[in-house]
Design a protein around this motif. Structure first.
Motif, PDB file in Angstrom:
ATOM      1  N   ALA A  86      57.939  -7.595  66.327  1.00  0.00           N
ATOM      2  CA  ALA A  86      58.399  -7.287  67.686  1.00  0.00           C
ATOM      3  C   ALA A  86      58.919  -5.855  67.767  1.00  0.00           C
ATOM      4  O   ALA A  86      59.181  -5.191  66.757  1.00  0.00           O
ATOM      5  N   ALA A  87      59.090  -5.377  69.013  1.00  0.00           N
ATOM      6  CA  ALA A  87      59.437  -3.971  69.243  1.00  0.00           C
ATOM      7  C   ALA A  87      60.777  -3.578  68.627  1.00  0.00           C
ATOM      8  O   ALA A  87      60.968  -2.429  68.214  1.00  0.00           O
ATOM      9  N   GLY A  88      61.719  -4.509  68.557  1.00  0.00           N
ATOM     10  CA  GLY A  88      63.026  -4.187  67.989  1.00  0.00           C
ATOM     11  C   GLY A  88      63.029  -4.079  66.482  1.00  0.00           C
ATOM     12  O   GLY A  88      63.985  -3.584  65.888  1.00  0.00           O
ATOM     13  N   VAL A  89      61.954  -4.533  65.854  1.00  0.00           N
ATOM     14  CA  VAL A  89      61.844  -4.512  64.397  1.00  0.00           C
ATOM     15  C   VAL A  89      60.886  -3.426  63.929  1.00  0.00           C
ATOM     16  O   VAL A  89      61.093  -2.807  62.877  1.00  0.00           O
ATOM     17  N   THR A  90      59.843  -3.167  64.713  1.00  0.00           N
ATOM     18  CA  THR A  90      58.820  -2.189  64.331  1.00  0.00           C
ATOM     19  C   THR A  90      58.803  -1.035  65.322  1.00  0.00           C
ATOM     20  O   THR A  90      57.751  -0.666  65.858  1.00  0.00           O
ATOM     21  N   LEU A  91      59.947  -0.463  65.589  1.00  0.00           N
ATOM     22  CA  LEU A  91      60.051   0.643  66.537  1.00  0.00           C
ATOM     23  C   LEU A  91      59.237   1.835  66.031  1.00  0.00           C
ATOM     24  O   LEU A  91      59.360   2.241  64.880  1.00  0.00           O
ATOM     25  N   VAL A  92      58.397   2.392  66.888  1.00  0.00           N
ATOM     26  CA  VAL A  92      57.581   3.555  66.525  1.00  0.00           C
ATOM     27  C   VAL A  92      58.419   4.808  66.731  1.00  0.00           C
ATOM     28  O   VAL A  92      58.824   5.116  67.856  1.00  0.00           O
ATOM     29  N   GLU A  93      58.683   5.530  65.649  1.00  0.00           N
ATOM     30  CA  GLU A  93      59.552   6.694  65.708  1.00  0.00           C
ATOM     31  C   GLU A  93      58.756   7.980  65.954  1.00  0.00           C
ATOM     32  O   GLU A  93      57.564   8.066  65.649  1.00  0.00           O
ATOM     33  N   ARG A  94      59.424   8.972  66.484  1.00  0.00           N
ATOM     34  CA  ARG A  94      58.830  10.296  66.645  1.00  0.00           C
ATOM     35  C   ARG A  94      58.599  10.927  65.272  1.00  0.00           C
ATOM     36  O   ARG A  94      59.480  10.847  64.406  1.00  0.00           O
ATOM     37  N   PRO A  95      57.466  11.617  65.065  1.00  0.00           N
ATOM     38  CA  PRO A  95      57.249  12.291  63.779  1.00  0.00           C
ATOM     39  C   PRO A  95      58.012  13.602  63.648  1.00  0.00           C
ATOM     40  O   PRO A  95      58.161  14.131  62.545  1.00  0.00           O
ATOM     41  N   ASN A  96      58.475  14.147  64.781  1.00  0.00           N
ATOM     42  CA  ASN A  96      59.259  15.384  64.746  1.00  0.00           C
ATOM     43  C   ASN A  96      60.108  15.463  66.003  1.00  0.00           C
ATOM     44  O   ASN A  96      59.936  14.675  66.935  1.00  0.00           O
ATOM     45  N   SER A  97      61.030  16.425  66.017  1.00  0.00           N
ATOM     46  CA  SER A  97      61.964  16.567  67.139  1.00  0.00           C
ATOM     47  C   SER A  97      61.583  17.702  68.078  1.00  0.00           C
ATOM     48  O   SER A  97      62.399  18.134  68.892  1.00  0.00           O
ATOM     49  N   ALA A 117      64.325  16.917  70.448  1.00  0.00           N
ATOM     50  CA  ALA A 117      64.054  15.751  71.280  1.00  0.00           C
ATOM     51  C   ALA A 117      64.849  14.548  70.784  1.00  0.00           C
ATOM     52  O   ALA A 117      65.164  14.435  69.594  1.00  0.00           O
ATOM     53  N   THR A 118      65.157  13.651  71.707  1.00  0.00           N
ATOM     54  CA  THR A 118      65.861  12.431  71.324  1.00  0.00           C
ATOM     55  C   THR A 118      64.917  11.494  70.573  1.00  0.00           C
ATOM     56  O   THR A 118      63.700  11.543  70.759  1.00  0.00           O
ATOM     57  N   PRO A 119      65.456  10.636  69.736  1.00  0.00           N
ATOM     58  CA  PRO A 119      64.607   9.635  69.076  1.00  0.00           C
ATOM     59  C   PRO A 119      64.069   8.618  70.071  1.00  0.00           C
ATOM     60  O   PRO A 119      64.415   8.636  71.257  1.00  0.00           O
ATOM     61  N   ALA A 120      63.249   7.718  69.580  1.00  0.00           N
ATOM     62  CA  ALA A 120      62.669   6.677  70.432  1.00  0.00           C
ATOM     63  C   ALA A 120      63.761   5.790  71.031  1.00  0.00           C
ATOM     64  O   ALA A 120      64.798   5.542  70.412  1.00  0.00           O
ATOM     65  N   ASP A 121      63.515   5.326  72.248  1.00  0.00           N
ATOM     66  CA  ASP A 121      64.430   4.389  72.905  1.00  0.00           C
ATOM     67  C   ASP A 121      64.400   3.030  72.216  1.00  0.00           C
ATOM     68  O   ASP A 121      63.391   2.632  71.631  1.00  0.00           O
TER      69      ASP A 121
END
Length: 301
Positions: free
Chosen positions: A278-289, A261-265
């Motif tokens: 803010a969203a550009g600083v604390t982007l929530v990442e996927r835990p797996n692909s 899977a692609t990473p978070a947008d």
């Protein structure tokens, strides 16, 4: 072949023209690796997917920084904990692989990515060992600038030798500021180097909502891949004895993990999302692909 130094068809300009950017150091920390390895056994493709998610997010950010700098990215060294193999895996290795094969192992770019997608979108990149190639111009590494993103790191003293080789930004600085910081250090810089933690501290902002949207469209195409990993440890040898086995669709008997899977947008807000929290600083990442778990077929494309 390029990563092994066996490709001889590239013109001299491939090794000499343009500006480059790369990540120095590992893409994941020792603590992250230990946590993943404790959670998932060696035979599980989920270990592979969890480690990949960290690497894939770092490459997304490297792509974005390359966009902001108008530079060619140099792929980092990648690591895998599963062989890419169409059949059943044994302890996440091909059946013919040596049992003492260490994990994780360094793997090539096409073990995790579809290179054609990169070419389709004209992503400028070089192989991980590009700087070690004997044909690569020395001028590239001789004009390197290290980009540091840290809350307390002091800027290089004005007029010092260090000033020409170091650029400093504070966490939350938008990626668009990287070009200015590098130009202030050395306007003729040919290589920008940054550590993975520093890269994560930059705000995921390329100048406008439309620029972020365009980057997300490109990133989703380039960084998505479809490959299955079928551990023999998670499959019954006698599928006819499995409960609820559908003889009309024997694929239901196989438990395969699919990626990637692609990473978070990046955020697509109209306002710059770079303030604290803010969203550009604390982007929530996927835990797996993982795209599909424990399935023989996966419709995610």
């Amino acid at each position: 072949a390029r990563e092994a130094g066996l490709w001889a068809a590239d013109p001299p300009s491939y090794f000499s023209e343009g500006r480059f950017v790369r990540i120095v150091g590992p893409l994941f920390s020792a603590a992250q690796r230990v946590t993943i390895f404790k959670r998932f056994p060696e035979w599980s493709p989920q270990r592979h997917m969890a480690l990949d998610a960290i690497q894939r997010a770092a490459i997304r950010d490297l792509m974005a920084l390359a966009t902001a700098l108008n530079a060619t990215l140099i792929m980092p060294r990648l690591f895998c904990t599963c062989d890419r193999y169409w059949g059943f895996l044994q302890n996440c290795r091909m059946p013919t692989a040596p049992t003492e094969m260490p994990m994780p192992f360094r793997c090539s770019q096409d073990a995790l990515f579809e290179i054609k997608h990169w070419d389709d979108k004209a992503v400028r990149f070089r192989e991980a060992d590009f700087l070690d190639h004997p044909s690569t111009a020395r001028e590239i590494t001789e004009a390197a600038v290290r980009l540091i993103v840290h809350p307390t790191a002091p800027a290089a003293a004005a007029g010092s030798a260090e000033q020409r080789f170091t650029a400093t930004l504070r966490p939350g600085a938008p990626m668009t500021e990287a070009a200015r910081a590098v130009a202030d250090a050395n306007p003729d810089a040919r290589l920008v180097e940054i550590g993975a933690p520093d890269l994560r501290r930059l705000c995921k902002w390329l100048g406008s909502a439309e620029a972020n949207r365009a980057f997300n469209r490109r990133m989703r195409y380039v960084l998505q891949e479809s490959s299955r990993f079928c551990p023999s440890e998670d499959n019954h040898e006698s599928v006819q004895n499995m409960p609820h086995w559908n003889w009309q669709n024997p694929f239901t008997a196989y438990n395969c993990t699919w990626g990637f899977a692609t990473p978070a947008d990046y955020p697509e807000t109209e306002q710059q999302p770079c303030a604290a929290g803010a969203a550009g600083v604390t982007l929530v990442e996927r835990p797996n692909s993982t795209t599909c778990a424990r399935a023989m077929l996966c419709g995610v494309s």
